[in-house]
Design a protein around this motif. Structure first.
Motif, short mmCIF file in Angstrom:
data_model
loop_
_atom_site.label_atom_id
_atom_site.label_comp_id
_atom_site.label_asym_id
_atom_site.label_seq_id
_atom_site.Cartn_x
_atom_site.Cartn_y
_atom_site.Cartn_z
N GLU A 184 6.28 13.84 4.22
CA GLU A 184 6.21 14.86 3.17
C GLU A 184 6.04 16.22 3.84
N ALA B 147 -3.99 2.72 -4.14
CA ALA B 147 -2.97 3.41 -3.33
C ALA B 147 -3.04 4.92 -3.54
N GLU B 148 -3.24 5.34 -4.78
CA GLU B 148 -3.33 6.78 -5.08
C GLU B 148 -4.63 7.38 -4.50
N ILE B 149 -5.70 6.59 -4.48
CA ILE B 149 -6.95 7.07 -3.87
C ILE B 149 -6.68 7.48 -2.42
N GLY B 150 -5.88 6.67 -1.71
CA GLY B 150 -5.54 6.99 -0.32
C GLY B 150 -4.76 8.29 -0.21
N VAL B 151 -3.81 8.49 -1.10
CA VAL B 151 -3.01 9.72 -1.06
C VAL B 151 -3.89 10.93 -1.37
N THR C 223 -4.67 4.22 -8.92
CA THR C 223 -5.01 2.91 -8.36
C THR C 223 -5.47 3.13 -6.91
N VAL D 190 3.16 14.98 -4.11
CA VAL D 190 3.00 13.61 -3.62
C VAL D 190 2.56 12.66 -4.73
N LEU D 191 1.93 13.20 -5.78
CA LEU D 191 1.59 12.39 -6.96
C LEU D 191 1.83 13.27 -8.19
N VAL E 223 -4.78 14.28 1.24
CA VAL E 223 -4.50 15.71 1.00
C VAL E 223 -5.78 16.48 0.64
#
Lengths: 396, 396
Positions: free
Chosen positions: B137, B153-157, B151, B143-144, B161
């Motif tokens: 990216e 996975a989104e916590i990681g993203v 979920t 990114v979201l 950032v």
């Protein structure tokens, strides 16, 4: 290097038993039931009216056509009423006990009331609109079996049979451990050579979704500090979940330190991608199991779902669902590695189709947020075809 | 009596906007993201080594075959190192910044080290084992996107950032209201004519699975008490979820009291089974929405999923998945009611099949615990056939 199947079997072999505990009913939500639940009484506990209307004795209908004098009423939540003259009726409410001498309920929509007398306007069947005592479950019947996950529907059943306290499987004590000098906290501004901790927060969140609140550590690349902290963590936890520190790097002290602390290495490296440099060990004396995942987000996330979750469910004595979906594009998988490919799933015509998510290698975090899970593809000579059914590991 | 489709549309039309709020990162798990999330820097933020080994300049390989003298090392978490003599190499660790004057990484497995000199044993490709700056990216990229469920996975993203605080949709204030004199608490021993409260505990648990902690009330069949308590509840909440008290019974005061308190009845009774005596209203001035479900467990549970959840998701600005599965047995549905049938689902050959659960009318609580959801069957002349694709409403 062992195969995925061998690694998986070795992990499951080292399941633990965390025991059972009693929790308050609402705290049992999403936990694993550890006892069979019996009906404490018949369900329903009495012949129960399922409509608002009148209760009659059906035989009185047959004798002569007549209007039914209303003797009184049977509300829900009061003791059983009794019809005195069997040619009469009682008004009855949904949820009430069907009165003595009555065997049939006629709903208000099918009658006319005038001068305290009821005329029935529709055909009546003997026994209609009654939910009979014990027709759902007899007292003593098993209404829920141990080893299931308690969802809202089970909360309702538990409440019905009076389980204000429920016996559930204990959650393991888990410490998530991030390693590496390059990691800074989420609220910090990283230097150009640093990155924020994210990997183990993903895992902490995944654990929370399995009702497990974990503790966490960050180990810097210093062998003595690692040793001291790991020694303590091994004693205090059932499970250590590590990310990073198990490659071939000069600062990858974890395997050495683990072995010096009495952890037996069960295996290191699996013929799979992503997630190859996975290290798995057990401390037999302390009964601690160690999952040491590769440091990149996709590998950690994959191995958490491929190994840890099945291990957790096996330890709890329950099975994870085996899911299979259809592949929407052809794929060729060459030996020797078992491949786990991110897919987005879609329900189409009653089938679930998986389409690989475009990703940029196993360091690509944002790809996880685009996927619903991984498909498992063993290498084989011919390509996987469109529509071929493949195993699916759900991550969302 | 209106149709299910009409009722559904009327409910969705009365969506509310609960606003947005900031929460700590880990508290955002399973909430609805209310802001677009941008990459605060390139991802990866630097050319990152993806293997442990040595970093070299590829061109130096082409000139003469030679051993590479190790000048030093580049660990993860330190500033970028620099190769001084481009014929030499630097040891490099996974996660480290690729050193200046280097463009290729060769892993330890492919080299031999002796006397501080490295011999390369395998073919090397220029640029290998490097995860390039910005290749996942670019800084500023979305990114979201807002409107998704957060979920793991989104916590990681979000962590990557730097979002230690996240803007999410506010949860509505909800009061669940049980009605009826026949209800006693879970920890009480019911009299023969009484039953324990279970219905609204199921709903409270379902709400918790949508991250919503609700309050609760129990209304006895007394019109004045009902009036006083409902008046207060209407002011204090966005949503009231009631169970029972909306049939034709003499003690079913709810609709009358609601209307006297300024609630507009949108509809009462829907051509569906289970869940027919459903009452839906809104208090325009107070901005409160009232779902008054029939009193039996199956009806309440069905209508919660059929109406309330889509309403909640519409109010949050997101869509519920439309799921379709295959019917495993033939079924005939006669007019006029839309039928919702409990099914157990099974993945078979990439398709999901639904098999009706044996149940004993809409008062049968334990049947809910045997099912994974409801299928929606509109009445039609011909029977539904085996394998026919039907809409599925997931409840587990």
């Amino acid at each position: 290097m062992i195969t995925f199947k061998e690694a998986y079997q070795k992990v499951l072999k080292h399941r633990l038993n965390f025991g059972e505990e009693e929790v308050q009913l609402m705290d049992s939500l999403n936990r694993i039931l550890a006892e069979d639940i019996l009906a404490d009484r018949d369900f329903p506990p009495f012949d129960r009216a399922t409509k608002d209307g009148i209760a009659i004795q059906f035989s009185s209908l047959l004798e002569t056509e007549h209007a039914f004098i209303i003797e009184g009423e049977a509300a829900a939540g009061v003791t059983q009423q009794s019809l005195i003259n069997i040619g009469n009726c009682l008004e009855v409410m949904t949820g009430a006990v069907v009165p003595q001498n009555c065997d049939t309920v006629v709903m208000y929509e099918h009658i006319t009331i005038a001068d305290n007398k009821v005329t029935i306007n529709e055909k009546v069947t003997k026994g209609q609109n009654i939910h009979y005592k014990g027709s759902d479950e007899k007292a003593g019947a098993v209404v829920l079996s141990k080893g299931i996950k308690i969802t809202p529907a089970e909360i309702g059943v538990l409440a019905s049979v009076g389980k204000s306290v429920v016996n559930v499987k204990v959650n393991p004590k888990i410490c998530t451990i991030a390693t590496g000098n390059e990691l800074v906290e989420v609220d910090q501004l990283p230097e150009p050579h640093q990155i924020r901790k994210s990997n183990m927060l993903t895992i902490e969140a995944a654990l929370l979704n399995s009702t497990i609140a974990s503790s966490s550590l960050h180990l810097l690349d210093d062998k003595e500090i690692i040793r001291t902290k790991l020694e303590k963590a091994l004693v205090e936890n059932d499970v250590l979940l590590l990310s990073g520190g198990v490659s071939k790097g000069k600062f990858d002290f974890i395997p050495d330190v683990m072995e010096s602390l009495g952890v037996e290495k069960v295996f290191h490296r699996v013929a799979q991608r992503p997630g190859k440099p996975f290290w798995f060990g057990v401390h037999a004396k302390l009964n601690t199991v160690i999952f040491s995942f590769p440091g990149n987000p996709v590998s950690t996330f994959a191995n958490y779902h491929l190994y840890f979750l099945p291990w957790l469910h096996t330890s709890w004595g329950i099975q994870l669902d085996n899911l299979y979906i259809k592949l929407s594009v052809p794929m060729r998988i060459m030996p020797p590695l078992t491949r786990f490919v991110h897919v987005k799933t879609e329900f189409k015509e009653g089938a679930v189709w998986g389409t690989p998510v475009v990703e940029n290698g196993s360091g690509d975090l944002t790809s996880l947020a685009k996927a619903d899970g991984f498909i498992c593809l063993e290498p084989k000579e011919n390509a996987y075809e469109v529509g071929e059914v493949v195993r699916f590991i759900k991550t969302r």
